[in-house]
Design a protein around this motif. Structure first.
Motif, PDB file in Angstrom:
ATOM      1  N   SER A  15       0.831  -1.204   0.000  1.00 21.67           N
ATOM      2  CA  SER A  15       0.000   0.000   0.000  1.00 21.67           C
ATOM      3  C   SER A  15       0.868   1.257   0.000  1.00 21.67           C
ATOM      4  CB  SER A  15      -0.920   0.029   1.216  1.00 21.67           C
ATOM      5  OG  SER A  15      -1.828  -1.035   1.168  1.00 21.67           O
ATOM      6  N   TYR A  16       1.918   1.258   0.802  1.00 25.10           N
ATOM      7  CA  TYR A  16       2.850   2.380   0.787  1.00 25.10           C
ATOM      8  C   TYR A  16       3.490   2.521  -0.591  1.00 25.10           C
ATOM      9  CZ  TYR A  16       2.841   3.463   5.791  1.00 25.10           C
ATOM     10  OH  TYR A  16       2.487   3.863   7.049  1.00 25.10           O
ATOM     11  N   VAL A  18       2.345   1.548  -3.565  1.00 27.89           N
ATOM     12  CA  VAL A  18       1.368   2.042  -4.545  1.00 27.89           C
ATOM     13  C   VAL A  18       1.128   3.532  -4.336  1.00 27.89           C
ATOM     14  CG1 VAL A  18      -1.055   1.909  -5.246  1.00 27.89           C
ATOM     15  CG2 VAL A  18       0.269  -0.182  -4.937  1.00 27.89           C
ATOM     16  N   THR A  19       1.023   3.942  -3.091  1.00 29.92           N
ATOM     17  CA  THR A  19       0.820   5.357  -2.792  1.00 29.92           C
ATOM     18  C   THR A  19       1.976   6.208  -3.300  1.00 29.92           C
ATOM     19  OG1 THR A  19      -0.500   4.812  -0.851  1.00 29.92           O
ATOM     20  CG2 THR A  19       0.449   7.027  -0.934  1.00 29.92           C
ATOM     21  N   LEU A  20       3.188   5.767  -3.068  1.00 30.50           N
ATOM     22  CA  LEU A  20       4.358   6.513  -3.539  1.00 30.50           C
ATOM     23  C   LEU A  20       4.390   6.601  -5.058  1.00 30.50           C
ATOM     24  CD1 LEU A  20       7.120   5.277  -1.076  1.00 30.50           C
ATOM     25  CD2 LEU A  20       6.013   7.516  -1.149  1.00 30.50           C
ATOM     26  N   LEU A  22       1.776   6.472  -7.105  1.00 25.93           N
ATOM     27  CA  LEU A  22       0.710   7.380  -7.521  1.00 25.93           C
ATOM     28  C   LEU A  22       1.087   8.837  -7.262  1.00 25.93           C
ATOM     29  CD1 LEU A  22      -2.460   5.422  -6.371  1.00 25.93           C
ATOM     30  CD2 LEU A  22      -1.657   5.791  -8.709  1.00 25.93           C
ATOM     31  N   LEU A  23       1.687   9.120  -6.126  1.00 25.52           N
ATOM     32  CA  LEU A  23       2.122  10.485  -5.840  1.00 25.52           C
ATOM     33  C   LEU A  23       3.182  10.947  -6.836  1.00 25.52           C
ATOM     34  CD1 LEU A  23       2.276  10.555  -1.944  1.00 25.52           C
ATOM     35  CD2 LEU A  23       0.732  11.844  -3.421  1.00 25.52           C
TER      36      LEU A  23
END
Length: 52
Positions: A15-16, A18-20, A22-23
């Motif tokens: 999850s971390y 994927v978040t990175l 996307l950011l």
């Protein structure tokens, strides 16, 4: 200093990740748009004879 995530480690870390990603994509898209808009503004100013 990573907390023990136990059986949820893969889920939380992915999850971390994927978040990175996307950011980073949002930043890249914003930067590309900034460049396009700045170029268009410079062209418009050149057509009207204004300099900025």
């Amino acid at each position: 200093m990573m907390p023990d995530l136990g059986k949820y480690a893969v889920t939380v870390l992915s999850s971390y990740g994927v978040t990175l990603v996307l950011l980073a994509g949002l930043v890249a898209l914003s930067w590309a748009r900034h460049q396009r808009v700045r170029r268009a503004l410079q062209q418009a100013e050149a057509r009207t004879g204004r300099e900025g």
